[in-house]
Design a protein around this motif. Structure first.
Motif: not given
Length: 225
Positions: A104-107, A131-134
């Motif tokens: 799961t990437p951070d960005l 995704t809720g990811i930045p």
């Protein structure tokens, strides 16, 4: 990585606009905490005249730019071409590719718009909310108006749409046409622009986008052969 999809994808422009209007209030244009991005993913899609599409996701280590993970998913475009709704041509295969990642990437970096969109809900906003990811939108074309930034790398000017600042025209290479950066979700514009500059040490577009573009184009060509 897991993504929760609450409904089937829209099949008409009317359904797509309604979904954008429903999800737009969920966009969070601020950092959830001090930026600490260790991995970053680039997303891009390639299309054939036949309707075939290949969506690619490439995950890089932020410190070394080494590839951590990559996925390609093939599909077909079912949604019609409508300006402002191009995300719905890409979302089904792009989400399927994200779901196949082993990490799961951070960005996330999208080759498209975030808030710099007529309804303030471009592809980057949609993927960020899902995704809720930045998530950041980095586009090569522009919605809105801007003053040409200075010719040096890092120069930037506001991107304005309907009287509202929705992003920035950012020069990533000296004397080269700027890219258009806008917030997707869970990141602010200053942080987004800093991350884009960090990802463009040699080329106009982020390294994440460049590698995802190469991967999806190659995959589509090989599938056609």
């Amino acid at each position: 990585m897991r993504i929760s999809i609450r409904r089937p994808w829209p099949t008409t422009p009317e359904q797509a606009v309604a979904l954008q209007d429903e999800l737009r209030p969920l966009v969070d244009p601020v950092n959830p905490g001090p930026p600490d991005f260790r991995t970053v993913a680039g997303l891009d899609s390639a299309y054939a005249d036949s309707g075939a599409v290949a969506a690619a996701v490439v995950v890089l280590n932020c410190a070394t730019a080494e590839s951590v993970d990559s996925v390609v998913v093939h599909g077909r475009t079912e949604f019609p071409y409508v300006p402002g709704l191009l995300a719905f041509r890409e979302l089904p295969t792009t989400v399927a590719a994200l779901e196949k990642l082993s990490t799961t990437p951070d960005l996330l970096i999208c080759d498209g718009q975030g808030l710099a969109h007529p309804r303030r809900f471009g592809l980057a906003c949609h993927l960020g909310v899902l995704t809720g990811i930045p998530t950041i939108g980095v586009a090569k074309t522009v919605w809105g108006e801007y003053t040409e930034p200075g010719r040096e790398r890092g120069a930037a000017t506001d991107l304005v749409l309907d009287g509202e600042v929705v992003g920035r025209a950012l020069r990533t290479r000296d004397g080269v046409k700027p890219v258009f950066v806008s917030v997707g979700h869970r990141i602010d514009l200053d942080t987004a622009c800093a991350q884009v500059l960090a990802l463009t040490p040699k080329y106009r577009i982020p390294e994440t986008t460049r590698r995802a573009d190469q991967l999806c184009r190659r995959a589509l060509k090989e599938a056609a052969a």
